[in-house]
Design a protein around this motif. Structure first.
Motif, PDB file in Angstrom:
ATOM      1  N   LEU A 166     104.406  33.988  30.726  1.00 26.49           N
ATOM      2  CA  LEU A 166     105.794  34.728  30.857  1.00 26.49           C
ATOM      3  C   LEU A 166     106.297  35.019  29.523  1.00 26.49           C
ATOM      4  N   GLY A 167     105.661  34.932  28.483  1.00 23.07           N
ATOM      5  CA  GLY A 167     106.040  35.624  27.085  1.00 23.07           C
ATOM      6  C   GLY A 167     106.386  34.638  25.955  1.00 23.07           C
ATOM      7  N   LEU A 168     105.840  33.371  26.010  1.00 23.24           N
ATOM      8  CA  LEU A 168     106.107  32.342  25.102  1.00 23.24           C
ATOM      9  C   LEU A 168     105.405  32.850  23.849  1.00 23.24           C
ATOM     10  N   ASP A 169     105.994  32.945  22.497  1.00 19.24           N
ATOM     11  CA  ASP A 169     105.426  33.184  21.418  1.00 19.24           C
ATOM     12  C   ASP A 169     104.884  32.124  20.351  1.00 19.24           C
ATOM     13  N   ALA A 170     105.727  31.127  20.664  1.00 25.70           N
ATOM     14  CA  ALA A 170     105.493  29.909  19.710  1.00 25.70           C
ATOM     15  C   ALA A 170     105.971  28.408  20.257  1.00 25.70           C
ATOM     16  N   ILE A 171     105.579  27.490  19.462  1.00 20.15           N
ATOM     17  CA  ILE A 171     105.671  26.126  19.767  1.00 20.15           C
ATOM     18  C   ILE A 171     106.521  25.481  18.712  1.00 20.15           C
ATOM     19  N   GLU A 172     107.416  24.563  18.658  1.00 17.42           N
ATOM     20  CA  GLU A 172     108.203  24.006  17.955  1.00 17.42           C
ATOM     21  C   GLU A 172     107.022  22.841  17.244  1.00 17.42           C
ATOM     22  N   CYS A 173     106.446  23.163  16.434  1.00 11.60           N
ATOM     23  CA  CYS A 173     105.210  22.126  16.201  1.00 11.60           C
ATOM     24  C   CYS A 173     105.774  21.105  14.869  1.00 11.60           C
ATOM     25  N   HIS A 174     106.806  21.342  14.437  1.00 14.32           N
ATOM     26  CA  HIS A 174     107.323  20.304  13.531  1.00 14.32           C
ATOM     27  C   HIS A 174     108.756  19.671  13.637  1.00 14.32           C
ATOM     28  N   TYR A 175     109.023  18.668  13.673  1.00 14.02           N
ATOM     29  CA  TYR A 175     110.215  18.032  14.340  1.00 14.02           C
ATOM     30  C   TYR A 175     110.454  16.640  13.837  1.00 14.02           C
ATOM     31  N   PRO A 176     111.616  16.306  13.357  1.00 14.25           N
ATOM     32  CA  PRO A 176     111.586  14.886  12.690  1.00 14.25           C
ATOM     33  C   PRO A 176     111.031  13.778  13.479  1.00 14.25           C
ATOM     34  N   LYS A 177     111.294  13.789  14.682  1.00 15.65           N
ATOM     35  CA  LYS A 177     111.132  12.609  15.592  1.00 15.65           C
ATOM     36  C   LYS A 177     109.655  12.718  16.115  1.00 15.65           C
ATOM     37  N   LEU A 203     108.892  26.972  22.221  1.00 16.64           N
ATOM     38  CA  LEU A 203     109.321  25.999  23.109  1.00 16.64           C
ATOM     39  C   LEU A 203     109.751  24.767  22.070  1.00 16.64           C
ATOM     40  N   ALA A 204     111.053  24.636  22.294  1.00 17.82           N
ATOM     41  CA  ALA A 204     111.536  23.445  21.528  1.00 17.82           C
ATOM     42  C   ALA A 204     111.190  22.055  22.017  1.00 17.82           C
ATOM     43  N   HIS A 205     110.972  21.293  20.999  1.00 17.33           N
ATOM     44  CA  HIS A 205     110.461  19.638  21.083  1.00 17.33           C
ATOM     45  C   HIS A 205     109.976  19.420  22.371  1.00 17.33           C
ATOM     46  N   PRO A 206     108.860  19.813  22.667  1.00 22.09           N
ATOM     47  CA  PRO A 206     107.895  19.677  23.786  1.00 22.09           C
ATOM     48  C   PRO A 206     107.807  18.283  24.258  1.00 22.09           C
ATOM     49  N   TYR A 207     107.968  17.058  23.564  1.00 26.72           N
ATOM     50  CA  TYR A 207     107.907  15.742  23.979  1.00 26.72           C
ATOM     51  C   TYR A 207     108.965  15.293  24.782  1.00 26.72           C
ATOM     52  N   GLN A 208     110.110  16.096  24.739  1.00 31.10           N
ATOM     53  CA  GLN A 208     111.309  15.778  25.399  1.00 31.10           C
ATOM     54  C   GLN A 208     111.053  16.060  26.984  1.00 31.10           C
ATOM     55  N   ILE A 209     110.199  16.889  27.237  1.00 29.47           N
ATOM     56  CA  ILE A 209     110.077  17.498  28.798  1.00 29.47           C
ATOM     57  C   ILE A 209     109.438  16.253  29.388  1.00 29.47           C
ATOM     58  N   GLY A 210     108.768  15.338  28.621  1.00 29.44           N
ATOM     59  CA  GLY A 210     108.131  14.204  29.247  1.00 29.44           C
ATOM     60  C   GLY A 210     106.918  14.276  30.047  1.00 29.44           C
ATOM     61  N   LEU A 211     106.133  15.173  29.721  1.00 36.69           N
ATOM     62  CA  LEU A 211     104.829  15.620  30.488  1.00 36.69           C
ATOM     63  C   LEU A 211     103.795  14.778  29.561  1.00 36.69           C
ATOM     64  N   GLU A 212     102.776  14.320  30.592  1.00 42.06           N
ATOM     65  CA  GLU A 212     101.236  14.031  29.752  1.00 42.06           C
ATOM     66  C   GLU A 212     100.773  15.172  29.015  1.00 42.06           C
ATOM     67  N   ASN A 213     100.016  14.835  28.272  1.00 42.57           N
ATOM     68  CA  ASN A 213      99.152  16.061  27.432  1.00 42.57           C
ATOM     69  C   ASN A 213      98.430  17.206  28.191  1.00 42.57           C
ATOM     70  N   ASP A 214      97.887  16.674  29.341  1.00 41.58           N
ATOM     71  CA  ASP A 214      97.193  17.511  29.857  1.00 41.58           C
ATOM     72  C   ASP A 214      98.002  18.636  30.738  1.00 41.58           C
ATOM     73  N   ARG A 215      99.255  17.798  31.547  1.00 40.35           N
ATOM     74  CA  ARG A 215     100.108  18.669  31.927  1.00 40.35           C
ATOM     75  C   ARG A 215     100.922  19.682  31.057  1.00 40.35           C
ATOM     76  N   LEU A 216     101.329  19.113  29.848  1.00 40.30           N
ATOM     77  CA  LEU A 216     101.974  20.062  29.018  1.00 40.30           C
ATOM     78  C   LEU A 216     101.006  20.967  28.631  1.00 40.30           C
ATOM     79  N   ASP A 217      99.872  20.916  28.442  1.00 39.84           N
ATOM     80  CA  ASP A 217      98.803  21.935  28.259  1.00 39.84           C
ATOM     81  C   ASP A 217      98.899  23.109  29.270  1.00 39.84           C
ATOM     82  N   ALA A 218      98.714  22.506  30.380  1.00 39.46           N
ATOM     83  CA  ALA A 218      98.902  23.707  31.600  1.00 39.46           C
ATOM     84  C   ALA A 218     100.133  24.330  31.629  1.00 39.46           C
TER      85      ALA A 218
END
Length: 276
Positions: A212-223, A189-204
């Motif tokens: 669905l098959g997600l393998d990883a999260i982009e945990c490091h990003y300049p912004k 999942l690329a830059h999760p913050y850009q989706i604009g969800l609060e933390n609990d909704r992003l967690d869900a």
């Protein structure tokens, strides 16, 4: 084993400033050991990037960044897929056909604001590469309609109205994930913050994507703020996901404030998981 990596970059195959070969040279200059080219909705630059990386002694990972329809900025990064004719290659061709019609939609949308841009001037700025929003933003700056590209995006090219009128026909996130997975790749999942969800909704959402098959999260990003990275790392641990990171580099002309990144990452799993 961790190496210096940047797993999120763009070339002229989509909306970046540099050709894959030019970008490879800059990656080498930056001291990056593992590099992924992740152009928007296309894999067309990866063969050239792979050849340039091999010549320079850089470990290269084939990548792509796919846009999903569920949210305005919802991007899936695909990595380590097979070269050649694959379901992902066919998927990207369909996406290119849709992008080819987008130019006219953007011009019509901007005309409603009194911005009389022409296809010729935008295409000239693109210089033969796939036309993206940065080229429209640059044309708007050149015409004096906006002071800078950031204003073009904030006021016109990244608004709810823009997405509702122009960015139609995107695939679902499930289709994006399936296109990569069926081609032998893995997804982050690329830059999760850009989706604009609060933390609990992003967690869900992460829980759903894991199914669905997600393998990883982009945990490091300049912004990211430090607390954002910490939260994404906790989510990765909670859902047993791998960690990716990248700069989202497009080039100084396109994104002046974004340089190539040097994250210490273990990227071996991307190839090892698929036995390659």
């Amino acid at each position: 084993m961790k190496k210096i990596a940047d797993l999120h970059t763009h070339s002229t195959a989509s909306d970046g400033q540099y050709t894959p070969g030019e970008l490879a040279a800059r990656v080498k200059e930056r001291g990056i050991e593992v590099w992924a080219l992740t152009d928007h909705d296309t894999t067309e630059g990866t063969d050239a990037a792979a050849a340039a990386a091999a010549a320079l002694g850089i470990q290269f990972i084939r990548g792509v960044e796919l846009s999903a329809k569920e949210y305005h900025t919802f991007h899936i990064l695909g990595y380590g897929y097979r070269a050649g004719e694959t379901p992902l290659a066919a998927f990207c061709r369909k996406m290119k056909q849709k992008r080819d019609t987008r130019e006219g939609k953007i011009l019509a949308y901007l005309r409603d604001y009194g911005f009389e841009l022409t296809a010729a001037e935008v295409e000239a700025l693109a210089g033969g590469q796939i036309i993206g929003r940065p080229h429209f933003a640059e044309a708007m700056v050149n015409r004096g309609y906006v002071a800078n590209r950031r204003e073009a995006f904030d006021r016109y090219l990244d608004t709810d109205e823009y997405h509702d009128r122009v960015e139609t026909g995107k695939p679902s996130v499930a289709e994006c994930i399936d296109a990569v997975k069926s081609s032998g790749g893995v997804v982050s999942l690329a830059h999760p913050y850009q989706i604009g969800l609060e933390n609990d909704r992003l967690d869900a959402l992460i829980g759903t994507l894991k199914e669905l098959g997600l393998d990883a999260i982009e945990c490091h990003y300049p912004k990211y703020a430090p607390e954002m990275s910490a939260f994404y790392l906790r989510l990765a641990k909670k859902y047993a996901l791998h960690i990716t990171g990248g700069s989202d580099f497009h080039g100084e002309r396109v994104k002046p404030d974004v340089a190539l990144s040097r994250w210490e990452l273990d990227a071996d799993w991307i190839l090892q998981e698929k036995g390659r």
